[in-house]
Design a protein around this motif. Structure first.
Motif, PDB file in Angstrom:
ATOM      1  N   VAL A 161     -14.676  -2.641 -10.151  1.00  0.00           N
ATOM      2  CA  VAL A 161     -15.141  -3.680  -9.226  1.00  0.00           C
ATOM      3  C   VAL A 161     -13.949  -4.308  -8.509  1.00  0.00           C
ATOM      4  CG1 VAL A 161     -16.251  -5.949  -9.063  1.00  0.00           C
ATOM      5  CG2 VAL A 161     -17.240  -4.179 -10.530  1.00  0.00           C
ATOM      6  N   ASP A 162     -12.931  -4.668  -9.289  1.00  0.00           N
ATOM      7  CA  ASP A 162     -11.745  -5.309  -8.699  1.00  0.00           C
ATOM      8  C   ASP A 162     -11.051  -4.383  -7.708  1.00  0.00           C
ATOM      9  OD1 ASP A 162     -12.246  -7.540 -10.254  1.00  0.00           O
ATOM     10  OD2 ASP A 162     -10.805  -6.984 -11.820  1.00  0.00           O
ATOM     11  N   GLU A 163     -10.983  -3.083  -8.015  1.00  0.00           N
ATOM     12  CA  GLU A 163     -10.310  -2.125  -7.121  1.00  0.00           C
ATOM     13  C   GLU A 163     -11.063  -1.990  -5.804  1.00  0.00           C
ATOM     14  OE1 GLU A 163      -7.629   0.582  -5.557  1.00  0.00           O
ATOM     15  OE2 GLU A 163      -7.450  -0.861  -7.208  1.00  0.00           O
ATOM     16  N   ILE A 164     -12.388  -1.926  -5.855  1.00  0.00           N
ATOM     17  CA  ILE A 164     -13.175  -1.819  -4.617  1.00  0.00           C
ATOM     18  C   ILE A 164     -13.011  -3.080  -3.775  1.00  0.00           C
ATOM     19  CG2 ILE A 164     -15.518  -1.637  -3.671  1.00  0.00           C
ATOM     20  CD1 ILE A 164     -16.201   0.146  -6.083  1.00  0.00           C
ATOM     21  N   ILE A 165     -12.986  -4.235  -4.416  1.00  0.00           N
ATOM     22  CA  ILE A 165     -12.791  -5.484  -3.670  1.00  0.00           C
ATOM     23  C   ILE A 165     -11.399  -5.520  -3.046  1.00  0.00           C
ATOM     24  CG2 ILE A 165     -12.591  -7.995  -3.931  1.00  0.00           C
ATOM     25  CD1 ILE A 165     -14.876  -7.815  -5.984  1.00  0.00           C
ATOM     26  N   ARG A 166     -10.393  -4.991  -3.770  1.00  0.00           N
ATOM     27  CA  ARG A 166      -9.044  -4.897  -3.171  1.00  0.00           C
ATOM     28  C   ARG A 166      -9.064  -3.988  -1.950  1.00  0.00           C
ATOM     29  NH1 ARG A 166      -7.032  -5.373  -8.546  1.00  0.00           N
ATOM     30  NH2 ARG A 166      -7.240  -3.133  -8.899  1.00  0.00           N
ATOM     31  N   MET A 167      -9.803  -2.897  -2.026  1.00  0.00           N
ATOM     32  CA  MET A 167      -9.904  -1.992  -0.884  1.00  0.00           C
ATOM     33  C   MET A 167     -10.582  -2.689   0.295  1.00  0.00           C
ATOM     34  SD  MET A 167     -10.933   1.570  -2.829  1.00  0.00           S
ATOM     35  CE  MET A 167     -10.544   2.679  -1.465  1.00  0.00           C
ATOM     36  N   GLU A 168     -11.590  -3.502   0.001  1.00  0.00           N
ATOM     37  CA  GLU A 168     -12.273  -4.252   1.060  1.00  0.00           C
ATOM     38  C   GLU A 168     -11.295  -5.165   1.803  1.00  0.00           C
ATOM     39  OE1 GLU A 168     -15.864  -7.576   1.504  1.00  0.00           O
ATOM     40  OE2 GLU A 168     -14.892  -7.238  -0.429  1.00  0.00           O
ATOM     41  N   LYS A 169     -10.350  -5.718   1.074  1.00  0.00           N
ATOM     42  CA  LYS A 169      -9.388  -6.646   1.675  1.00  0.00           C
ATOM     43  C   LYS A 169      -8.173  -5.927   2.254  1.00  0.00           C
ATOM     44  CE  LYS A 169     -10.666 -10.387  -1.503  1.00  0.00           C
ATOM     45  NZ  LYS A 169     -10.209 -11.253  -2.632  1.00  0.00           N
ATOM     46  N   GLY A 170      -8.035  -4.647   1.920  1.00  0.00           N
ATOM     47  CA  GLY A 170      -6.854  -3.896   2.361  1.00  0.00           C
ATOM     48  C   GLY A 170      -7.197  -2.687   3.196  1.00  0.00           C
ATOM     49  N   VAL A 171      -7.166  -1.499   2.578  1.00  0.00           N
ATOM     50  CA  VAL A 171      -7.287  -0.251   3.334  1.00  0.00           C
ATOM     51  C   VAL A 171      -8.659  -0.057   3.977  1.00  0.00           C
ATOM     52  CG1 VAL A 171      -5.486   0.955   2.044  1.00  0.00           C
ATOM     53  CG2 VAL A 171      -7.857   1.010   1.210  1.00  0.00           C
ATOM     54  N   LEU A 172      -9.687  -0.748   3.468  1.00  0.00           N
ATOM     55  CA  LEU A 172     -11.032  -0.643   4.066  1.00  0.00           C
ATOM     56  C   LEU A 172     -11.480  -1.961   4.673  1.00  0.00           C
ATOM     57  CD1 LEU A 172     -12.879   1.638   1.469  1.00  0.00           C
ATOM     58  CD2 LEU A 172     -11.974   2.271   3.715  1.00  0.00           C
ATOM     59  N   LYS A 173     -10.526  -2.783   5.062  1.00  0.00           N
ATOM     60  CA  LYS A 173     -10.848  -4.064   5.700  1.00  0.00           C
ATOM     61  C   LYS A 173     -11.605  -3.822   6.996  1.00  0.00           C
ATOM     62  CE  LYS A 173      -8.791  -8.430   7.183  1.00  0.00           C
ATOM     63  NZ  LYS A 173      -7.515  -9.189   7.331  1.00  0.00           N
ATOM     64  N   GLY A 174     -12.753  -4.485   7.141  1.00  0.00           N
ATOM     65  CA  GLY A 174     -13.580  -4.301   8.331  1.00  0.00           C
ATOM     66  C   GLY A 174     -14.463  -3.069   8.266  1.00  0.00           C
ATOM     67  N   ILE A 175     -14.298  -2.252   7.217  1.00  0.00           N
ATOM     68  CA  ILE A 175     -15.075  -1.022   7.067  1.00  0.00           C
ATOM     69  C   ILE A 175     -16.202  -1.220   6.056  1.00  0.00           C
ATOM     70  CG2 ILE A 175     -14.984   1.430   6.479  1.00  0.00           C
ATOM     71  CD1 ILE A 175     -13.416   0.728   8.986  1.00  0.00           C
ATOM     72  N   ILE A 176     -15.908  -1.907   4.952  1.00  0.00           N
ATOM     73  CA  ILE A 176     -16.933  -2.190   3.945  1.00  0.00           C
ATOM     74  C   ILE A 176     -17.008  -3.687   3.705  1.00  0.00           C
ATOM     75  CG2 ILE A 176     -16.600   0.033   2.786  1.00  0.00           C
ATOM     76  CD1 ILE A 176     -15.171  -1.525   0.508  1.00  0.00           C
ATOM     77  N   SER A 177     -18.123  -4.138   3.172  1.00  0.00           N
ATOM     78  CA  SER A 177     -18.237  -5.504   2.655  1.00  0.00           C
ATOM     79  C   SER A 177     -18.893  -5.430   1.288  1.00  0.00           C
ATOM     80  CB  SER A 177     -19.047  -6.401   3.594  1.00  0.00           C
ATOM     81  OG  SER A 177     -20.370  -5.913   3.739  1.00  0.00           O
ATOM     82  N   THR A 178     -18.504  -6.329   0.399  1.00  0.00           N
ATOM     83  CA  THR A 178     -18.987  -6.273  -0.973  1.00  0.00           C
ATOM     84  C   THR A 178     -19.574  -7.610  -1.412  1.00  0.00           C
ATOM     85  OG1 THR A 178     -16.892  -6.965  -1.987  1.00  0.00           O
ATOM     86  CG2 THR A 178     -17.171  -4.610  -1.548  1.00  0.00           C
TER      87      THR A 178
END
Length: 272
Positions: A215-232
């Protein structure tokens, strides 16, 4: 092939970028050069002996370029093709001949300074920097015996590499995110869900009973490499019980454009 040969080494997943560079090189040195690209359907025609054609290209080439990314840097074929040119150059130097240029083109997250031995002994360039691409083309110009001002639009070629990079790295990160949230035997279900909602701008998937590190890793991705691409959104948490003992878990809702799931379906299926 009728002209001098430039050998372009790449992995299959990076064939689109290989074609961009092949086209630019052949346009620049029209009449002087053929670029050998194993995946273009021309360098190795259907029915031809693959390995023999690779060997012929490596023996005949007057220059070699290597597309190097985090995915390709340790691949066997890249290193085989690099080694062949390396040995050729060692023999040529011992015989008093000029070595041929061997140029790693770094992209998609790897830099020349991070290349392993022996790649870091070569004059690698960054494939999204116009000035560095131009420098590589000048080395090739010398190798093929051409002269004069280069006509290639290096800004446009760098822009094409940047666009490829975005799509390529995006696919890796979408696949990683899905691997964290969906068991491998359930990924086709998620892909089918995306396909059935392909006309929607966004779908929401529920990743149930995830370990908190995932969960924490996906949220980090949301804020980083997938910023604007996913929301959680975390939708409930608790304690999970299993043979390994208790663990903190949560249900995570992930919203994403279904077209991205469809586009990168093969990478999602194969992600570790």
């Amino acid at each position: 092939m009728t002209g001098k040969v430039i050998f372009l080494s790449h992995i299959h997943q990076e064939s689109k970028l290989a074609v961009e560079f092949k086209t630019a090189i052949e346009d620049e040195f029209s009449g002087f050069v053929d670029v050998f690209v194993s995946s273009d359907g021309t360098s190795i025609p259907a029915g031809a002996n693959f390995l023999n054609r690779i060997e012929q290209g490596l023996v005949a080439c007057v220059g070699a370029i290597y597309l190097i990314s985090p995915n390709s840097v340790n691949r066997n074929w890249i290193n085989f093709e690099l080694g062949a040119v390396w040995i050729r150059n060692a023999i040529d130097i011992a015989s008093g001949k000029q070595p041929i240029p061997a140029i790693p083109i770094c992209h998609s997250g790897i830099k020349p300074s991070a290349l392993p031995i022996p790649l870091n002994n070569l004059n690698a360039i960054v494939g999204t920097e116009a000035s560095q691409i131009e420098s590589a083309f000048r080395s090739l110009q010398t190798a093929v015996g051409a002269k004069g001002r280069l006509k290639t639009d290096f800004d446009a070629l760098a822009a094409a590499a940047i666009l490829f990079e975005r799509n390529y790295t995006l696919g890796d990160n979408i696949a990683k995110m899905m691997a964290l949230g969906v068991e491998k035997n359930q990924r086709n279900v998620a892909i089918d869900f995306a396909r059935s909602n392909a006309n929607s701008s966004s779908i929401t998937m529920n990743f149930a009973d995830l370990d908190m590190p995932s969960v924490d890793e996906i949220i980090r991705m949301e804020k980083g490499v997938l910023k604007g691409i996913i929301s959680t959104k975390i939708n409930g948490s608790g304690i999970g019980f299993g043979s390994a003992g208790t663990r903190n878990i949560a249900n995570l809702e992930v919203s994403v454009d279904p077209k991205l799931i469809i586009e990168f379906a093969e990478m999602i299926r194969n992600a570790a």
